[in-house]
Design a protein around this motif. Structure first.
Motif, PDB file in Angstrom:
ATOM      1  N   LEU A 228      -0.960  12.112   9.112  1.00  0.00           N
ATOM      2  CA  LEU A 228       0.251  11.327   8.900  1.00  0.00           C
ATOM      3  C   LEU A 228       0.023   9.869   9.293  1.00  0.00           C
ATOM      4  CD1 LEU A 228       3.196  11.219   8.092  1.00  0.00           C
ATOM      5  CD2 LEU A 228       3.810  11.807  10.444  1.00  0.00           C
ATOM      6  N   ARG A 229      -0.749   9.622  10.329  1.00  0.00           N
ATOM      7  CA  ARG A 229      -1.046   8.244  10.722  1.00  0.00           C
ATOM      8  C   ARG A 229      -1.859   7.532   9.625  1.00  0.00           C
ATOM      9  NH1 ARG A 229      -3.489   7.706  16.561  1.00  0.00           N
ATOM     10  NH2 ARG A 229      -3.184   5.511  15.970  1.00  0.00           N
ATOM     11  N   VAL A 230      -2.764   8.253   8.959  1.00  0.00           N
ATOM     12  CA  VAL A 230      -3.510   7.671   7.843  1.00  0.00           C
ATOM     13  C   VAL A 230      -2.558   7.283   6.719  1.00  0.00           C
ATOM     14  CG1 VAL A 230      -5.211   8.160   6.040  1.00  0.00           C
ATOM     15  CG2 VAL A 230      -5.647   8.876   8.396  1.00  0.00           C
ATOM     16  N   VAL A 231      -1.609   8.183   6.392  1.00  0.00           N
ATOM     17  CA  VAL A 231      -0.632   7.906   5.342  1.00  0.00           C
ATOM     18  C   VAL A 231       0.167   6.651   5.678  1.00  0.00           C
ATOM     19  CG1 VAL A 231       1.484   8.768   4.275  1.00  0.00           C
ATOM     20  CG2 VAL A 231      -0.459  10.298   4.561  1.00  0.00           C
ATOM     21  N   CYS A 232       0.596   6.526   6.944  1.00  0.00           N
ATOM     22  CA  CYS A 232       1.401   5.367   7.346  1.00  0.00           C
ATOM     23  C   CYS A 232       0.598   4.069   7.283  1.00  0.00           C
ATOM     24  CB  CYS A 232       1.950   5.588   8.756  1.00  0.00           C
ATOM     25  SG  CYS A 232       3.080   6.985   8.915  1.00  0.00           S
ATOM     26  N   GLU A 233      -0.641   4.111   7.769  1.00  0.00           N
ATOM     27  CA  GLU A 233      -1.451   2.897   7.819  1.00  0.00           C
ATOM     28  C   GLU A 233      -1.841   2.415   6.415  1.00  0.00           C
ATOM     29  OE1 GLU A 233      -1.999   1.065  10.378  1.00  0.00           O
ATOM     30  OE2 GLU A 233      -0.996   2.442  11.756  1.00  0.00           O
ATOM     31  N   ARG A 248      12.929  11.248   7.624  1.00  0.00           N
ATOM     32  CA  ARG A 248      13.201  12.036   8.820  1.00  0.00           C
ATOM     33  C   ARG A 248      11.905  12.692   9.277  1.00  0.00           C
ATOM     34  NH1 ARG A 248      17.365  17.098   8.642  1.00  0.00           N
ATOM     35  NH2 ARG A 248      17.394  17.666  10.845  1.00  0.00           N
ATOM     36  N   VAL A 249      11.601  12.588  10.554  1.00  0.00           N
ATOM     37  CA  VAL A 249      10.373  13.137  11.100  1.00  0.00           C
ATOM     38  C   VAL A 249      10.725  14.062  12.262  1.00  0.00           C
ATOM     39  CG1 VAL A 249       8.162  12.639  12.205  1.00  0.00           C
ATOM     40  CG2 VAL A 249       9.041  11.110  10.414  1.00  0.00           C
ATOM     41  N   ARG A 250      10.254  15.303  12.173  1.00  0.00           N
ATOM     42  CA  ARG A 250      10.448  16.259  13.277  1.00  0.00           C
ATOM     43  C   ARG A 250       9.087  16.557  13.897  1.00  0.00           C
ATOM     44  NH1 ARG A 250      13.286  21.757  11.884  1.00  0.00           N
ATOM     45  NH2 ARG A 250      15.067  20.333  11.732  1.00  0.00           N
ATOM     46  N   VAL A 251       8.991  16.391  15.195  1.00  0.00           N
ATOM     47  CA  VAL A 251       7.754  16.616  15.937  1.00  0.00           C
ATOM     48  C   VAL A 251       8.007  17.731  16.945  1.00  0.00           C
ATOM     49  CG1 VAL A 251       5.959  15.565  17.349  1.00  0.00           C
ATOM     50  CG2 VAL A 251       7.200  14.174  15.673  1.00  0.00           C
ATOM     51  N   LEU A 266       4.818   5.024  13.277  1.00  0.00           N
ATOM     52  CA  LEU A 266       5.999   5.236  12.451  1.00  0.00           C
ATOM     53  C   LEU A 266       6.801   3.959  12.237  1.00  0.00           C
ATOM     54  CD1 LEU A 266       7.322   8.639  13.881  1.00  0.00           C
ATOM     55  CD2 LEU A 266       6.023   8.262  11.788  1.00  0.00           C
ATOM     56  N   HIS A 267       6.459   2.918  12.952  1.00  0.00           N
ATOM     57  CA  HIS A 267       7.176   1.655  12.788  1.00  0.00           C
ATOM     58  C   HIS A 267       6.977   1.114  11.369  1.00  0.00           C
ATOM     59  CE1 HIS A 267       8.960  -2.160  13.770  1.00  0.00           C
ATOM     60  NE2 HIS A 267       7.868  -2.805  13.418  1.00  0.00           N
ATOM     61  N   THR A 273      15.469   8.903  11.140  1.00  0.00           N
ATOM     62  CA  THR A 273      15.781   9.987  12.071  1.00  0.00           C
ATOM     63  C   THR A 273      14.493  10.528  12.668  1.00  0.00           C
ATOM     64  OG1 THR A 273      17.754  10.633  10.816  1.00  0.00           O
ATOM     65  CG2 THR A 273      16.865  12.247  12.349  1.00  0.00           C
ATOM     66  N   LEU A 274      14.453  10.623  13.985  1.00  0.00           N
ATOM     67  CA  LEU A 274      13.297  11.176  14.694  1.00  0.00           C
ATOM     68  C   LEU A 274      13.772  12.334  15.549  1.00  0.00           C
ATOM     69  CD1 LEU A 274      10.299  11.055  15.548  1.00  0.00           C
ATOM     70  CD2 LEU A 274      10.978   9.464  17.361  1.00  0.00           C
TER      71      LEU A 274
END
Length: 537
Positions: A228-233, A248-251, A266-267, A273-274
């Motif tokens: 997910l961090r790769v997708v965001c970057e 919306r992200v559920r962890v 995620l910024h 929604t987190l």
């Protein structure tokens, strides 16, 4: 976690505040009557005619394949809604399956640059014309979405580079937000990580073609965090042909050492929604949350350990949905009154709240904005708490969904229960009332609760079969007790309002386990004869 029952409050899954259940009931009635209608009456509503035509077209894959290319753009929204309703109502065994191909054709022909799936989904609120319980409809909707979303992402992303696709398809943004489904997005976004890489070209010209997918994600494993961090970057870089935006992200159950860099990534992803479920949120984790303070509208800290204090919530100016399940808040609820914006959703399940906390909520700014309130798992059965509850419910006149599961209502005095029922009956926007796992007496169910039907807005009452219905050692007798209770309660409701509210009965395992353990494990005597391992007839 933020779990909204009625369709949606802004930016939440399944929270449309359409008049709850009405549209779904109407759609099912139209589909049911469609076969019997040979002609249309003069003056028939045009939207109904469009929907009836759409139901006929989408019920047959061959007809849909021939007619969809010729369908006018104004007919595409009812066609999409009819397809989803047909898919929702198809037989589980697959004897009557609805092909997914028309859905791809609708995507291809969609006339607007953005396709948002959420407004076209069937409403999940149970109505009197369906045999599905609320829980059963949610399960079926999950099955539908697992199929639909994977297909849409595949056909939208995989065909981006096919010849003629970009010139034919007007959709540049596929919005699948609001559809948080278990065991779906966690797998889908792993594929999206690969797709983002494939469509990334750092040497792209300044005016290169961009496509966007908006999704909600569930993160439960460390590997998913990395992807997910790769997708965001990559989405922030020039040359990203496919940009993934997050709604919306559920962890769930992620260590704090991994949680902090994830929150930083995620910024600027569009997140609103987190949800942090059973995560360790120490002081450093709270500091990282502040990076999202200006974008978050919903925040869940359900069952998060080591939360230092809730004062940091005052730095979230746009917060409208808040879940603090499992956090001890006795004497601290007054702090929530200092939030800059009124809450629409508040979950205080298992927060050990008492009279002072209820009174603080009653005098806060949130009473005017609250649409859904969950006070489950709090001991509210004593007279002081009962009176404070009534004062609170007299103040929250805009509430649509109210959850009071396992609150000790059965320990209230007869007068306290009657006052509570009268107060709930006066809430003219209350649609769903959940009283599960309150072991109510028969007099309470059959004499006091029917007065709830005086509320014309109430569509669904959720109750648990009480423990006294399982007292017999004979399974048949218990079934008769349960059936008799449900019929008598339904007749009591009908005597006040017809059609009555839907009653969603559920069984609590802790109430009935004694009976089933007797049937399997012990020796029961009937007429002096021992019967081992089973009940005598």
């Amino acid at each position: 976690m933020i779990h909204v029952l009625i369709p949606p409050l802004p930016s939440q899954h399944n929270t449309h505040v359409r008049e709850a259940g009405g549209e779904a009931a109407e759609n099912r009635t139209l589909r049911k009557d469609d076969e019997a209608r040979g002609d249309m009456k003069t003056g028939q509503d045009l939207q109904r005619l469009e929907y009836l035509c759409a139901c006929k077209i989408m019920s047959n894959g061959d007809i849909a394949g021939r007619l969809l290319p010729m369908a006018p753009p104004t007919l595409l929204p009812p066609l999409l809604k009819a397809f989803l309703m047909a898919k929702f109502n198809e037989e589980p065994a697959g004897s009557r399956t609805v092909s997914l191909l028309p859905l791809g054709e609708v995507l291809l022909l969609w006339p607007a640059p953005c396709l948002n799936l959420l407004p076209h989904l069937p409403n999940l609120l149970p109505c009197s014309d369906t045999h599905f319980s609320l829980e059963g409809q949610e399960v079926r909707m999950n099955e539908l979405l697992r199929t639909i979303l994977n297909f849409l992402i595949h056909i939208y992303v995989k065909r981006l580079k096919m010849k003629g696709w970009r010139t034919r398809c007007e959709v540049s943004k596929l919005d699948l937000s609001g559809l948080l489904v278990s065991k779906l997005i966690g797998c889908s976004h792993l594929k999206l990580e690969e797709m983002v890489r494939v469509h990334y070209n750092p040497n792209a010209p300044p005016d290169y073609d961009k496509r966007e997918v908006v999704v909600d994600v569930i993160i439960a494993e460390v590997d998913e965090v990395k992807k997910l961090r790769v997708v965001c970057e990559l989405g922030r870089c020039h040359g990203a042909g496919l940009r993934v935006r997050l709604g919306r992200v559920r962890v769930s159950s992620i260590p704090s050492s991994i949680l902090r860099p994830l929150i930083h990534s995620l910024h600027d992803t569009g997140i609103h929604t987190l949800e942090l479920d059973m995560c360790s949120l120490e002081e450093e984790g709270v500091k990282s949350l502040l990076y999202l303070s200006q974008s978050l509208q919903g925040l869940s800290l359900a069952n998060c350990s080591q939360v230092p204090d809730i004062k940091f919530l005052l730095q979230f100016p746009h917060l409208t949905h808040l879940d603090l399940t499992g956090i001890r808040l006795r004497g601290k609820v007054a702090l929530l009154g200092n939030l800059t914006q009124g809450l629409e959703y508040l979950n205080l399940c298992g927060c050990f709240i008492k009279v002072n906390d209820l009174d603080a909520l009653t005098t806060s700014r949130h009473v005017a904005s609250l649409r859904q309130l969950d006070l489950s798992e709090n001991d509210l059965g004593n007279d002081p708490e009962s009176n404070a509850l009534c004062r609170l419910f007299q103040a929250i006149q805009n509430i649509c969904v109210l959850e009071l599961e396992h609150c000790g209502i059965q320990r209230m005095s007869r007068y306290g229960i009657q006052e509570l029922v009268a107060t709930l009956g006066a809430l003219r926007k209350l649609v769903v009332l959940k009283l599960l796992r309150n072991d109510l007496l028969s007099s309470t169910i059959l004499v006091d609760l029917p007065a709830l039907a005086k509320n014309p807005a109430l569509r669904c009452i959720c109750l648990t079969v009480p423990s006294w219905a399982y007292l017999s050692d004979n399974y048949t007798v218990n079934e008769q007790n349960i059936d008799s209770l449900q019929k008598d309660f339904n007749h009591s409701l009908i005597s006040i309002r017809n059609p009555p509210p839907v009653v969603d009965w559920q069984e609590e395992s802790t109430y009935s386990c004694w009976y089933y353990s007797v049937g399997r494990e012990t020796v029961v005597l009937y007429n002096g004869e021992g019967v081992g391992g089973q009940l005598a007839p």
